[in-house]
Design a protein around this motif. Sequence first.
Motif, PDB file in Angstrom:
ATOM      1  N   UNK A  98       0.875  -1.177   0.000  1.00 36.50           N
ATOM      2  CA  UNK A  98       0.000   0.000   0.000  1.00 36.50           C
ATOM      3  C   UNK A  98       0.911   1.226   0.000  1.00 36.50           C
ATOM      4  N   UNK A  99       0.657   2.129  -0.975  1.00 37.81           N
ATOM      5  CA  UNK A  99       1.532   3.304  -1.114  1.00 37.81           C
ATOM      6  C   UNK A  99       0.936   4.519  -0.417  1.00 37.81           C
ATOM      7  N   UNK A 100       1.812   5.464  -0.122  1.00 32.68           N
ATOM      8  CA  UNK A 100       1.378   6.680   0.563  1.00 32.68           C
ATOM      9  C   UNK A 100       0.405   7.464  -0.316  1.00 32.68           C
ATOM     10  N   UNK A 101      -0.698   7.853   0.281  1.00 33.37           N
ATOM     11  CA  UNK A 101      -1.651   8.723  -0.397  1.00 33.37           C
ATOM     12  C   UNK A 101      -2.486   8.065  -1.470  1.00 33.37           C
ATOM     13  N   UNK A 102      -2.494   6.737  -1.533  1.00 35.49           N
ATOM     14  CA  UNK A 102      -3.327   6.105  -2.560  1.00 35.49           C
ATOM     15  C   UNK A 102      -4.604   5.534  -1.942  1.00 35.49           C
ATOM     16  N   UNK A 103      -5.589   5.348  -2.825  1.00 30.43           N
ATOM     17  CA  UNK A 103      -6.784   4.633  -2.429  1.00 30.43           C
ATOM     18  C   UNK A 103      -6.742   3.284  -3.143  1.00 30.43           C
ATOM     19  N   UNK A 104      -6.552   2.229  -2.341  1.00 37.19           N
ATOM     20  CA  UNK A 104      -6.472   0.891  -2.914  1.00 37.19           C
ATOM     21  C   UNK A 104      -7.827   0.210  -2.735  1.00 37.19           C
ATOM     22  N   UNK A 105      -8.440  -0.170  -3.834  1.00 42.47           N
ATOM     23  CA  UNK A 105      -9.730  -0.856  -3.751  1.00 42.47           C
ATOM     24  C   UNK A 105      -9.526  -2.323  -3.422  1.00 42.47           C
ATOM     25  N   UNK A 106     -10.475  -2.892  -2.693  1.00 41.45           N
ATOM     26  CA  UNK A 106     -10.409  -4.323  -2.404  1.00 41.45           C
ATOM     27  C   UNK A 106     -11.797  -4.865  -2.686  1.00 41.45           C
ATOM     28  N   UNK A 107     -11.889  -5.699  -3.715  1.00 43.56           N
ATOM     29  CA  UNK A 107     -13.213  -6.177  -4.084  1.00 43.56           C
ATOM     30  C   UNK A 107     -13.200  -7.677  -4.333  1.00 43.56           C
ATOM     31  N   UNK A 143     -19.199  10.862   1.807  1.00 46.02           N
ATOM     32  CA  UNK A 143     -18.153   9.926   2.233  1.00 46.02           C
ATOM     33  C   UNK A 143     -17.072   9.807   1.156  1.00 46.02           C
ATOM     34  N   UNK A 144     -17.484   9.798  -0.127  1.00 43.01           N
ATOM     35  CA  UNK A 144     -16.490   9.758  -1.207  1.00 43.01           C
ATOM     36  C   UNK A 144     -15.570  10.970  -1.132  1.00 43.01           C
ATOM     37  N   UNK A 145     -16.134  12.118  -0.828  1.00 40.15           N
ATOM     38  CA  UNK A 145     -15.307  13.321  -0.739  1.00 40.15           C
ATOM     39  C   UNK A 145     -14.319  13.249   0.412  1.00 40.15           C
ATOM     40  N   UNK A 146     -14.760  12.685   1.559  1.00 40.29           N
ATOM     41  CA  UNK A 146     -13.811  12.531   2.677  1.00 40.29           C
ATOM     42  C   UNK A 146     -12.650  11.663   2.251  1.00 40.29           C
ATOM     43  N   UNK A 147     -12.976  10.565   1.569  1.00 44.17           N
ATOM     44  CA  UNK A 147     -11.918   9.633   1.161  1.00 44.17           C
ATOM     45  C   UNK A 147     -10.935  10.344   0.253  1.00 44.17           C
ATOM     46  N   UNK A 148     -11.464  11.112  -0.693  1.00 44.93           N
ATOM     47  CA  UNK A 148     -10.617  11.845  -1.620  1.00 44.93           C
ATOM     48  C   UNK A 148      -9.733  12.835  -0.862  1.00 44.93           C
ATOM     49  N   UNK A 149     -10.343  13.566   0.086  1.00 45.40           N
ATOM     50  CA  UNK A 149      -9.573  14.539   0.865  1.00 45.40           C
ATOM     51  C   UNK A 149      -8.482  13.858   1.680  1.00 45.40           C
ATOM     52  N   UNK A 150      -8.823  12.714   2.261  1.00 49.56           N
ATOM     53  CA  UNK A 150      -7.842  11.985   3.062  1.00 49.56           C
ATOM     54  C   UNK A 150      -6.644  11.600   2.209  1.00 49.56           C
ATOM     55  N   UNK A 151      -6.926  11.044   1.023  1.00 55.56           N
ATOM     56  CA  UNK A 151      -5.844  10.610   0.148  1.00 55.56           C
ATOM     57  C   UNK A 151      -4.986  11.805  -0.249  1.00 55.56           C
ATOM     58  N   UNK A 152      -5.622  12.921  -0.547  1.00 56.27           N
ATOM     59  CA  UNK A 152      -4.874  14.126  -0.928  1.00 56.27           C
ATOM     60  C   UNK A 152      -3.938  14.560   0.185  1.00 56.27           C
ATOM     61  N   UNK A 153      -4.393  14.376   1.443  1.00 57.35           N
ATOM     62  CA  UNK A 153      -3.554  14.814   2.559  1.00 57.35           C
ATOM     63  C   UNK A 153      -2.499  13.761   2.918  1.00 57.35           C
ATOM     64  N   UNK A 154      -2.381  12.728   2.108  1.00 59.72           N
ATOM     65  CA  UNK A 154      -1.288  11.773   2.302  1.00 59.72           C
ATOM     66  C   UNK A 154      -1.666  10.511   3.048  1.00 59.72           C
TER      67      UNK A 154
END
Lengths: 322, 506
Positions: B282-291, B441-452
């Motif tokens: 898992x890399x810094x600042x990424x959103x890794x999907x698990x499906x 919730x999608x926006x929070x996730x995006x913001x979180x990833x942006x902040x690293x």
Amino acid sequence: MSSSGESNKKIKALFEKPEINVLIALLVLCIGLSFASPYFLTAKNIVNVLRQFSLIAILAVGQALIIVTGGIDLSVGSVVGFTACFGAAVARWGAPPGITLLSILAMGAVVGLANGMLVTKIGIAPFIATLGMMSIARGFSLLITMGVPIHVDPTWISVFGGGYVGIFPVSVITMLVIVGAGFVLANNTTLGRNVYAVGNSEQAAKFSGIRVDRVKIMVFTITGVLASICGLILIGQLEGADAFYGNGYELDVIAAAVIGGMSLSGGEGNLLGILVGAALMGVLKNAFVLLAVPGYWQVVATGVVIIGAVSLDSLRRKRTAR
Amino acid sequence: MGKNAICRVVDITKFFPGVVALKNVSLDIRKGEIHGIIGENGAGKSTLMNILAGVYQPEEGHIEFDGKTVNFKDPREAQDTGVAMIYQELSLSRSMSVAENIFQGRMLKNKIGLINRKKMFSECRKYLKNLGVDYIDPKILVKNLSVSQMQLVEITKAVHLNSKLLIMDEPTSSLTSGEISFLMKIMRALKNEGVSILFITHKLEEIIEITDRITVLRDGRLIETLNMKDATINQMVSLMVGRDFEKIVHRQFIKDYSNKEVVLEVRDLNYENKVKEASFKLFKGEVLGLTGLVGAGRTELLQCIFGVDRISSGAVLVNDKPVKIKHPADAIKLGMGMIPEGRKEQGMFLKLTVKDNMTMVHLKQLAGRLTFIKKKRQRDIAKKYVDELAIKTPSLEQIAENLSGGNQQKTIIARWIMHEPQIFFLDEPTHGIDVGAKAEIYHFIDDLAKSGVSVILLSSELPEVLTMCDRIMVMHHGEIKGILSHKEADQVKIMKLIIEDKEKSA
């Protein structure tokens, strides 16, 4: 208009708290009694009532914490007797009062810890684990005393049972301090909030990083220590120890907690409620004495009060659930 | 066609707090047909089944059974009419005998009103023989049977009740392939006797093998009912996932991973037989999907890393250092956070206040000497996050139970965000939540990833995974089947990673 609506809402919310309803019942009972018996409101009688329910209230603090986690402790009464007998034996053996005091408290902690370990590490249901412990502790009391009460000469540690500050017995002051401390612990410390979290959902507590086992062991240990404090008080009050000290206390303690609004399913309840619950039962007992009603009725009345208090609460729940 | 329908569902609508579970669903089930129901998680399959079985009552619409309009108030009434449901979690009394279970509630009695065991056993043997499963002893206790045998007992019970419609919810999920083919044989035999079967499954190859017709549900709506003869897997998949997922969030996906730091690495992780040799970074600042499908081991993988379950073997590295995580408390110290799947059971403290719920993880940091909580700081931080996440609550002292699902979920998100995790696991965070809260919730996730922050988003909803994730990891039967970058991933590719494996193993 809106402000009166606001305050109406607040009053309504207040009445939805079970402990407030019990407090009202207590006040009504006290007012009624003060008319029925001129003796009720005398300082001597009030102090007497306070002293009578102080042990129950002290134990109920621990019991309430356990009940909030979703458990129960049936061994409290036996542990009172056991720690008293153990303490009396240590004193008779010639230990100085300070050592006697510490060994009583330590023994209470050990028994509580054992309860906690049985529940968490072995995984026995609290009801069963403490049912067993109840018998073990009572058995050891009998073994220590061999059925004969042990006399303990008064020393400074007897102050907890027999001493007074002004007109107030030290045991009553101890009760007020412990209930106050219990309230602060429950509401203002991380351990206290973790206790409520565990009672709400053990899984959610675990996901939040709370070590559920430790929390449970802690509340059982606290309860063991509180039981030993009651043992200490009894030694002082009665200048000795007998194997049957604290017999049947567990039911009064659970009743006080339940009347005071603790839900047996765990997760909620106000620690101050137990003071009201214990007081209601104490005043009720006093009422029977003052009004010279045969003592057997008192047993019936205690049962009616328990069922009544809990019925009110569950009826209210059913209504709001709809 | 309408004449030979045993059961007609007409215009059924069902609401749950905050969501429309079914919207104007109408469908016919014919006499003696096996009718498959497919759709993603949350599409409304289980709700539909539960309405037919009398567990839920619809808000609108009605059901016609055998030509008569019926209104099942409870499962018993549905059973008496001829609808029997076989639940995923079987509903047998484990410490009673097979015969007692089959005659549950209708035990045979002798003249003086005592139970007539002898007659019950012989009758039971007859029923079992009819289904060709007379190797099951009527006297044996149910808990001594295998799962597939228990299922057969359930089916026998249903048939004995003269059920005309049998509802089977994922009946094959815990069976071996031999047991599955035997079950299918019995299903065909029942069909030939005129019993209709409604068959829910995630496994499309089973649908192809056994059903006559299929109905596809998506987001609580009936998308299409097809004849199996005319259907293809690709068609079914695209009907299930839908093509018109509205993009609410436009993320800037990571294109170049070459100088990204690895914050979490998992090597050869095994957990019982639920997770097998799982390795990923898992890399810094990424959103890794698990499906993957339900039961593929996704939740178990995350819970092992987070310390909820103890891993059997394997290594976890945080910032390149091997770590031992034995309890979520350890994981939290290492900067992890997790929003679990079951909001009500694993997430919320329902009887506590919103404030308590929000601050439970961060509590230690809000306490001073002797662990006394600084009440003002607690209130202030809770207030800050109620405003920031726009949590709709009358006050901080509101009991959490009274909040809507979306606001409860935001409360849990606040609980973690205020603790500032560096690695954040989200297990089906939008499950059962209305569209508005989902978008937030999608926006929070995006913001979180942006902040690293590095996020693992576990989701069964492919459109969600495709809109949100930089990379997508697919799990199946406890194994990681592949990791697709955002660029190469699409719904059909992901579905194929799952289905192709099925064909191989079958």
